[in-house]
Each structure stands twice: as structure tokens, then as C-alpha cells.
Design a protein around this motif. Structure first.
Motif, short mmCIF file in Angstrom:
data_model
loop_
_atom_site.label_atom_id
_atom_site.label_comp_id
_atom_site.label_asym_id
_atom_site.label_seq_id
_atom_site.Cartn_x
_atom_site.Cartn_y
_atom_site.Cartn_z
N SER A 121 0.89 -1.34 -0.09
CA SER A 121 0.13 -0.04 -0.10
C SER A 121 0.81 1.29 0.22
CB SER A 121 -0.99 -0.14 1.21
OG SER A 121 -1.56 1.13 1.35
N ASP A 122 1.88 1.42 0.82
CA ASP A 122 2.79 2.35 0.87
C ASP A 122 3.52 2.63 -0.49
OD1 ASP A 122 2.05 2.78 3.36
OD2 ASP A 122 3.89 1.75 4.26
N ALA A 123 3.97 1.69 -1.05
CA ALA A 123 4.81 1.59 -2.51
C ALA A 123 3.77 2.16 -3.33
CB ALA A 123 5.00 0.11 -2.77
N LEU A 124 2.61 1.61 -3.10
CA LEU A 124 1.39 2.09 -4.52
C LEU A 124 1.06 3.86 -4.22
CD1 LEU A 124 -0.60 1.72 -6.56
CD2 LEU A 124 -2.29 0.86 -4.79
N LYS A 125 1.13 3.91 -3.00
CA LYS A 125 0.77 5.42 -2.60
C LYS A 125 2.02 6.37 -3.27
CE LYS A 125 -1.82 4.75 1.26
NZ LYS A 125 -1.98 4.90 2.65
N LEU A 126 3.07 5.94 -2.85
CA LEU A 126 4.53 6.52 -3.39
C LEU A 126 4.38 6.79 -4.93
CD1 LEU A 126 6.88 7.81 -2.66
CD2 LEU A 126 7.99 5.72 -2.74
N LEU A 127 4.28 5.42 -5.56
CA LEU A 127 4.20 5.64 -7.11
C LEU A 127 3.33 6.48 -7.65
CD1 LEU A 127 5.01 3.92 -9.73
CD2 LEU A 127 3.15 2.44 -9.36
N VAL A 128 2.06 6.24 -7.21
CA VAL A 128 0.93 7.13 -7.76
C VAL A 128 1.27 8.71 -7.58
CG1 VAL A 128 -1.57 7.93 -7.38
CG2 VAL A 128 -0.83 5.49 -7.47
N THR A 129 1.48 9.17 -6.30
CA THR A 129 1.69 10.48 -6.08
C THR A 129 3.17 11.02 -6.70
OG1 THR A 129 3.14 10.02 -3.82
CG2 THR A 129 0.75 10.48 -3.57
N THR A 130 4.09 10.25 -6.81
CA THR A 130 5.31 10.56 -7.35
C THR A 130 5.09 10.68 -9.06
OG1 THR A 130 6.45 9.49 -5.77
CG2 THR A 130 7.83 10.15 -7.91
N LEU A 131 4.36 9.64 -9.47
CA LEU A 131 4.12 10.06 -10.84
C LEU A 131 3.15 11.03 -11.19
CD1 LEU A 131 4.06 6.29 -12.22
CD2 LEU A 131 5.75 7.88 -12.48
N ASP A 132 2.13 11.30 -10.41
CA ASP A 132 1.35 12.31 -10.64
C ASP A 132 1.99 13.58 -10.50
OD1 ASP A 132 -0.68 10.57 -11.02
OD2 ASP A 132 -1.88 10.85 -8.94
N GLY A 133 3.04 13.65 -9.36
CA GLY A 133 3.63 14.86 -9.17
C GLY A 133 4.54 15.25 -10.25
N TYR A 134 5.23 14.22 -11.06
CA TYR A 134 6.38 14.59 -12.13
C TYR A 134 5.68 14.61 -13.55
CZ TYR A 134 10.07 13.63 -8.82
OH TYR A 134 10.87 13.51 -7.66
N GLY A 135 4.43 14.14 -13.66
CA GLY A 135 3.89 14.07 -14.83
C GLY A 135 4.41 13.00 -15.75
N GLU A 136 5.06 13.00 -16.51
CA GLU A 136 5.63 11.87 -17.37
C GLU A 136 6.98 11.80 -17.36
OE1 GLU A 136 3.93 11.94 -21.31
OE2 GLU A 136 1.88 11.53 -20.50
N PRO A 137 7.64 11.25 -16.24
CA PRO A 137 9.00 11.45 -15.80
C PRO A 137 9.95 10.36 -16.63
CG PRO A 137 8.12 10.11 -14.13
CD PRO A 137 6.78 10.67 -14.89
N TRP A 138 9.19 9.65 -17.50
CA TRP A 138 10.02 8.37 -18.21
C TRP A 138 10.67 8.95 -19.36
CZ3 TRP A 138 5.17 7.52 -16.47
CH2 TRP A 138 4.01 7.93 -17.27
N GLY A 139 10.42 10.29 -19.79
CA GLY A 139 11.46 11.01 -20.78
C GLY A 139 10.95 10.97 -22.22
N ASP A 140 11.77 11.65 -22.92
CA ASP A 140 11.51 11.84 -24.45
C ASP A 140 12.19 10.84 -25.41
OD1 ASP A 140 9.17 13.29 -25.32
OD2 ASP A 140 10.48 14.90 -25.45
N ASP A 141 13.03 10.03 -24.87
CA ASP A 141 13.90 9.20 -25.65
C ASP A 141 12.92 8.02 -26.06
OD1 ASP A 141 13.71 7.92 -23.31
OD2 ASP A 141 15.89 7.61 -23.15
N LYS A 142 13.62 7.47 -26.95
CA LYS A 142 12.70 6.14 -27.69
C LYS A 142 12.35 5.02 -26.44
CE LYS A 142 12.84 2.39 -30.75
NZ LYS A 142 13.60 1.57 -31.83
N PRO A 143 13.17 4.51 -25.33
CA PRO A 143 12.65 3.88 -24.39
C PRO A 143 11.47 4.52 -23.63
CG PRO A 143 15.09 3.77 -24.33
CD PRO A 143 14.61 4.95 -25.29
#
Length: 121
Positions: free
Chosen positions: A33-55
Motif C-alpha cells: 500500500s505504501d509503495a502504491l501510494k508513493l508510485l501514484v503520488t510521485t508519478l502524478d507529481g512529475y507528470g511523465e517522468p520517463w523521458g522523451d527518448d525512445k525507451p
């Protein structure tokens, strides 16, 4: 009965083992549950943090449309772990209650069993 050590028994439930295993599921459910909350809040806070490169684009293309479904599935897993904890507690309590009920039946039989043979022909 629940604490027996007869290898020939079909069902050998040790309530102490069940009781000690139950909290593990609660603890792991909390961690998930803690990991899920961290994932959701972090990704929501960063938007799309996985970058603009091909991967990053490939990841975003697969992750974004499935994000809510993945979050929901992880939430179900959390609930599942918590419910396993509760079910193990209930099972152990029920097993103890059942053992006590069965022991009570045999105790009553022993108390009344000696009187049944008297006077009978």
C-alpha cells in the motif's frame, strides 16, 4: 487436537503457526500500500517522468493507457493481503473454538457414559 503431532492425521493445523503467519500478510499489505501510494503520488507529481527518448516513449505508450488499471490491480492485491491476514486469524480462532467444542462433547460423554450401562440388560 489442533496441536497434535500424529503423522497419520489428514489435517494437522497448528493454531500457533496460523496466528504467527497472519501478521506477515498485514505487514506486506501495508508495504505494498505504501509503495502504491508513493508510485501514484510521485508519478502524478512529475507528470511523465520517463523521458522523451525512445525507451521513455515506449514505456509511456504502454503505461499511460493502463495506469489506472495497474493502480486498481495493486489496490486489489493490498486488499487481498489484508483479507488473508483476517481470514487466517478467523480460521485459527474457529479451529480453537471447534477443538473446544469437540473436547466438550467428549467430556460430556465421559461424564454420562458410565451411567448408561447400569441397570441395562
Amino acid at each position: 487436537m489442533g496441536e497434535g503431532h500424529d503423522g497419520g492425521k489428514v489435517l494437522n493445523i497448528k493454531t500457533a503457526d496460523v496466528k504467527s503467519a497472519a501478521p506477515v500478510f498485514r505487514k506486506q499489505g501495508k508495504k505494498l500500500s505504501d509503495a502504491l501510494k508513493l508510485l501514484v503520488t510521485t508519478l502524478d507529481g512529475y507528470g511523465e517522468p520517463w523521458g522523451d527518448d525512445k525507451p521513455g516513449k515506449e514505456f509511456g505508450k504502454k503505461y499511460s493507457p493502463n495506469q489506472k488499471q495497474l493502480e486498481r490491480a495493486a489496490g486489489i492485491a493490498v486488499l487481498g493481503l489484508v483479507s488473508i491476514h483476517e481470514a487466517l486469524d478467523d480460521m485459527a480462532d474457529g479451529h480453537v473454538d471447534n477443538d473446544e467444542a469437540i473436547a466438550g462433547i467428549f467430556t460430556k460423554e465421559q461424564q454420562h457414559g458410565g451411567d448408561q450401562g447400569k441397570g441395562a440388560k
